[in-house]
Write a protein that holds these residues in place. Structure first.
Motif, PDB file in Angstrom:
ATOM      1  N   VAL A 186       2.042   9.106   0.370  1.00 28.27           N
ATOM      2  CA  VAL A 186       0.883   9.099   1.262  1.00 28.27           C
ATOM      3  C   VAL A 186       0.190   7.734   1.273  1.00 28.27           C
ATOM      4  O   VAL A 186      -0.149   7.226   2.345  1.00 28.27           O
ATOM      5  N   PRO A 187      -0.039   7.077   0.119  1.00 29.43           N
ATOM      6  CA  PRO A 187      -0.663   5.746   0.170  1.00 29.43           C
ATOM      7  C   PRO A 187       0.173   4.732   0.967  1.00 29.43           C
ATOM      8  O   PRO A 187      -0.382   3.922   1.714  1.00 29.43           O
ATOM      9  N   ARG A 188       1.494   4.776   0.820  1.00 29.34           N
ATOM     10  CA  ARG A 188       2.337   3.850   1.579  1.00 29.34           C
ATOM     11  C   ARG A 188       2.302   4.184   3.066  1.00 29.34           C
ATOM     12  O   ARG A 188       2.340   3.276   3.919  1.00 29.34           O
ATOM     13  N   ALA A 189       2.223   5.476   3.400  1.00 32.66           N
ATOM     14  CA  ALA A 189       2.078   5.867   4.805  1.00 32.66           C
ATOM     15  C   ALA A 189       0.758   5.350   5.366  1.00 32.66           C
ATOM     16  O   ALA A 189       0.681   4.967   6.540  1.00 32.66           O
ATOM     17  N   ALA A 190      -0.279   5.318   4.529  1.00 37.74           N
ATOM     18  CA  ALA A 190      -1.574   4.786   4.964  1.00 37.74           C
ATOM     19  C   ALA A 190      -1.463   3.298   5.292  1.00 37.74           C
ATOM     20  O   ALA A 190      -2.080   2.813   6.252  1.00 37.74           O
ATOM     21  N   VAL A 191      -0.676   2.572   4.504  1.00 40.10           N
ATOM     22  CA  VAL A 191      -0.446   1.153   4.798  1.00 40.10           C
ATOM     23  C   VAL A 191       0.284   1.007   6.127  1.00 40.10           C
ATOM     24  O   VAL A 191      -0.046   0.137   6.947  1.00 40.10           O
ATOM     25  N   ALA A 192       1.281   1.854   6.384  1.00 40.32           N
ATOM     26  CA  ALA A 192       2.016   1.822   7.642  1.00 40.32           C
ATOM     27  C   ALA A 192       1.083   2.084   8.816  1.00 40.32           C
ATOM     28  O   ALA A 192       1.156   1.410   9.850  1.00 40.32           O
ATOM     29  N   LEU A 193       0.193   3.055   8.658  1.00 42.00           N
ATOM     30  CA  LEU A 193      -0.770   3.362   9.720  1.00 42.00           C
ATOM     31  C   LEU A 193      -1.717   2.192   9.950  1.00 42.00           C
ATOM     32  O   LEU A 193      -1.994   1.814  11.094  1.00 42.00           O
ATOM     33  N   ALA A 194      -2.202   1.603   8.857  1.00 43.70           N
ATOM     34  CA  ALA A 194      -3.109   0.459   8.972  1.00 43.70           C
ATOM     35  C   ALA A 194      -2.434  -0.702   9.691  1.00 43.70           C
ATOM     36  O   ALA A 194      -3.054  -1.363  10.546  1.00 43.70           O
ATOM     37  N   LEU A 195      -1.169  -0.937   9.378  1.00 45.78           N
ATOM     38  CA  LEU A 195      -0.447  -2.029  10.023  1.00 45.78           C
ATOM     39  C   LEU A 195      -0.246  -1.751  11.505  1.00 45.78           C
ATOM     40  O   LEU A 195      -0.397  -2.652  12.341  1.00 45.78           O
ATOM     41  N   GLY A 196       0.088  -0.506  11.859  1.00 43.02           N
ATOM     42  CA  GLY A 196       0.248  -0.156  13.265  1.00 43.02           C
ATOM     43  C   GLY A 196      -1.033  -0.361  14.052  1.00 43.02           C
ATOM     44  O   GLY A 196      -1.027  -0.939  15.152  1.00 43.02           O
TER      45      GLY A 196
ATOM     46  N   VAL B 118      -8.532 -13.221  -1.991  1.00 44.99           N
ATOM     47  CA  VAL B 118      -9.351 -12.064  -2.366  1.00 44.99           C
ATOM     48  C   VAL B 118      -8.484 -10.992  -3.021  1.00 44.99           C
ATOM     49  O   VAL B 118      -8.840 -10.421  -4.063  1.00 44.99           O
ATOM     50  N   PHE B 119      -7.321 -10.725  -2.410  1.00 42.40           N
ATOM     51  CA  PHE B 119      -6.399  -9.731  -2.954  1.00 42.40           C
ATOM     52  C   PHE B 119      -5.975 -10.117  -4.373  1.00 42.40           C
ATOM     53  O   PHE B 119      -5.994  -9.287  -5.287  1.00 42.40           O
ATOM     54  N   SER B 120      -5.588 -11.371  -4.561  1.00 37.85           N
ATOM     55  CA  SER B 120      -5.121 -11.836  -5.872  1.00 37.85           C
ATOM     56  C   SER B 120      -6.222 -11.735  -6.919  1.00 37.85           C
ATOM     57  O   SER B 120      -5.954 -11.412  -8.082  1.00 37.85           O
ATOM     58  N   ALA B 121      -7.470 -12.016  -6.508  1.00 44.62           N
ATOM     59  CA  ALA B 121      -8.587 -11.920  -7.451  1.00 44.62           C
ATOM     60  C   ALA B 121      -8.854 -10.463  -7.838  1.00 44.62           C
ATOM     61  O   ALA B 121      -9.093 -10.154  -9.009  1.00 44.62           O
ATOM     62  N   LEU B 122      -8.789  -9.566  -6.859  1.00 41.68           N
ATOM     63  CA  LEU B 122      -9.082  -8.162  -7.117  1.00 41.68           C
ATOM     64  C   LEU B 122      -8.051  -7.513  -8.029  1.00 41.68           C
ATOM     65  O   LEU B 122      -8.393  -6.713  -8.904  1.00 41.68           O
ATOM     66  N   VAL B 123      -6.766  -7.847  -7.826  1.00 44.36           N
ATOM     67  CA  VAL B 123      -5.728  -7.186  -8.625  1.00 44.36           C
ATOM     68  C   VAL B 123      -5.674  -7.707 -10.059  1.00 44.36           C
ATOM     69  O   VAL B 123      -4.907  -7.191 -10.870  1.00 44.36           O
ATOM     70  N   LYS B 124      -6.504  -8.693 -10.392  1.00 48.90           N
ATOM     71  CA  LYS B 124      -6.613  -9.115 -11.791  1.00 48.90           C
ATOM     72  C   LYS B 124      -7.438  -8.120 -12.596  1.00 48.90           C
ATOM     73  O   LYS B 124      -7.394  -8.127 -13.824  1.00 48.90           O
ATOM     74  N   VAL B 125      -8.209  -7.286 -11.893  1.00 43.16           N
ATOM     75  CA  VAL B 125      -8.978  -6.233 -12.559  1.00 43.16           C
ATOM     76  C   VAL B 125      -8.041  -5.051 -12.791  1.00 43.16           C
ATOM     77  O   VAL B 125      -7.494  -4.508 -11.826  1.00 43.16           O
ATOM     78  N   PRO B 126      -7.806  -4.654 -14.042  1.00 41.60           N
ATOM     79  CA  PRO B 126      -6.791  -3.633 -14.326  1.00 41.60           C
ATOM     80  C   PRO B 126      -6.955  -2.337 -13.541  1.00 41.60           C
ATOM     81  O   PRO B 126      -5.980  -1.791 -13.018  1.00 41.60           O
ATOM     82  N   SER B 127      -8.176  -1.831 -13.427  1.00 42.83           N
ATOM     83  CA  SER B 127      -8.376  -0.571 -12.711  1.00 42.83           C
ATOM     84  C   SER B 127      -8.066  -0.726 -11.223  1.00 42.83           C
ATOM     85  O   SER B 127      -7.493   0.173 -10.599  1.00 42.83           O
ATOM     86  N   VAL B 128      -8.457  -1.860 -10.658  1.00 41.38           N
ATOM     87  CA  VAL B 128      -8.163  -2.122  -9.245  1.00 41.38           C
ATOM     88  C   VAL B 128      -6.664  -2.295  -9.043  1.00 41.38           C
ATOM     89  O   VAL B 128      -6.078  -1.778  -8.091  1.00 41.38           O
ATOM     90  N   SER B 129      -6.025  -3.021  -9.970  1.00 42.71           N
ATOM     91  CA  SER B 129      -4.593  -3.259  -9.877  1.00 42.71           C
ATOM     92  C   SER B 129      -3.811  -1.952  -9.895  1.00 42.71           C
ATOM     93  O   SER B 129      -2.872  -1.753  -9.124  1.00 42.71           O
ATOM     94  N   ALA B 130      -4.207  -1.035 -10.778  1.00 49.01           N
ATOM     95  CA  ALA B 130      -3.529   0.263 -10.871  1.00 49.01           C
ATOM     96  C   ALA B 130      -3.673   1.050  -9.574  1.00 49.01           C
ATOM     97  O   ALA B 130      -2.731   1.719  -9.120  1.00 49.01           O
ATOM     98  N   PHE B 131      -4.854   0.957  -8.955  1.00 51.99           N
ATOM     99  CA  PHE B 131      -5.080   1.652  -7.681  1.00 51.99           C
ATOM    100  C   PHE B 131      -4.254   1.022  -6.566  1.00 51.99           C
ATOM    101  O   PHE B 131      -3.591   1.719  -5.790  1.00 51.99           O
ATOM    102  N   VAL B 132      -4.270  -0.319  -6.497  1.00 51.40           N
ATOM    103  CA  VAL B 132      -3.537  -1.031  -5.448  1.00 51.40           C
ATOM    104  C   VAL B 132      -2.039  -0.788  -5.563  1.00 51.40           C
ATOM    105  O   VAL B 132      -1.337  -0.678  -4.543  1.00 51.40           O
ATOM    106  N   ASP B 133      -1.536  -0.672  -6.787  1.00 46.54           N
ATOM    107  CA  ASP B 133      -0.098  -0.466  -6.990  1.00 46.54           C
ATOM    108  C   ASP B 133       0.415   0.793  -6.297  1.00 46.54           C
ATOM    109  O   ASP B 133       1.595   0.874  -5.934  1.00 46.54           O
ATOM    110  N   ARG B 134      -0.440   1.768  -6.099  1.00 46.39           N
ATOM    111  CA  ARG B 134      -0.029   2.991  -5.401  1.00 46.39           C
ATOM    112  C   ARG B 134       0.312   2.716  -3.940  1.00 46.39           C
ATOM    113  O   ARG B 134       1.062   3.468  -3.324  1.00 46.39           O
ATOM    114  N   PHE B 135      -0.258   1.654  -3.385  1.00 44.70           N
ATOM    115  CA  PHE B 135      -0.061   1.335  -1.975  1.00 44.70           C
ATOM    116  C   PHE B 135       1.071   0.329  -1.750  1.00 44.70           C
ATOM    117  O   PHE B 135       1.475   0.101  -0.617  1.00 44.70           O
ATOM    118  N   ARG B 136       1.545  -0.285  -2.823  1.00 46.19           N
ATOM    119  CA  ARG B 136       2.614  -1.284  -2.679  1.00 46.19           C
ATOM    120  C   ARG B 136       3.919  -0.611  -2.261  1.00 46.19           C
ATOM    121  O   ARG B 136       4.222   0.494  -2.701  1.00 46.19           O
TER     122      ARG B 136
END
Length: 198
Positions: A34-44, A158-176
């Motif tokens: 579902v998170p990856r599908a959300a990325v697909a929708l956002a890109l569309g 901004v993305f690179s700075a945010l993913v240095k925060v472990p909790s943010v990185s773990a959340f973002v990884d679901r969308f990769r």
């Protein structure tokens, strides 16, 4: 009064086609979530929005311009370019700097800048052609190209700075769309030239 090509009947199917293509890729490769599908929708939606706001208006019956192609082209940087336009063009391309590292396995500054440059150049060339042949309402402007590339770089920073925060990185990884190793995660935040030591 000239008749315009309606925007929604073009951009809605475009968004749907981009989304469907990305979903097919996810399902076919066994990476659907579902998170990856959300990325697909956002890109569309993003692609459709870019087309709607940078290519249109396009006219059905406006005569081809008799002016030289150069009249629809601005090639001198920072001349008659308003700050508001620069800021808007930067902001519009910030999502590129976020979407690229979500979509590709080894995102880097060079790849993000290249993606932003290719997308922006495609827009500018299309604007030049539509302005000359279809009475489009835009001109091709090198300042837009510069601002768009800057926007992509800002988004990636901004993305690179945010993913240095472990909790943010773990959340973002679901969308990769690809797994990322700790080594690649650290390297992505360092410009390529610095990694080589030159």
């Amino acid at each position: 009064m000239f008749h315009q090509v309606p925007v929604l009947p073009v951009v809605v199917p475009l968004a749907a086609a981009v989304f469907a293509g990305l979903m097919w890729s996810l399902i076919r490769s066994g990476r659907f979530s579902v998170p990856r599908a959300a990325v697909a929708l956002a890109l569309g939606v993003y692609v459709a929005g870019i087309v709607a706001n940078t290519i249109f208006p396009v006219f059905l019956d406006k005569p081809v311009s008799s002016a030289p192609w150069g009249s629809h082209l601005a090639v001198v940087p920072f001349v008659d370019y308003e700050i508001a336009d620069a800021v808007m063009n930067v902001l519009v391309f910030v999502p590129v700097g976020v979407l690229v590292p979500l979509l590709i396995a080894r995102a880097s500054w060079g790849r993000v800048v290249l993606a932003a440059a290719v997308l922006s150049l495609t827009i500018e060339v299309t604007q030049l052609v539509t302005a000359h042949l279809l009475g489009g309402g835009h001109i091709a402007d090198v300042n837009d190209l510069i601002s768009n590339i800057t926007g992509g770089a800002v988004g990636f920073a901004v993305f690179s700075a945010l993913v240095k925060v472990p909790s943010v990185s773990a959340f973002v990884d679901r969308f990769r769309w690809h797994e990322i190793t700790a080594c690649a995660r650290g390297a992505a935040a360092i410009p390529e030239g610095w990694r080589r030591g030159d």
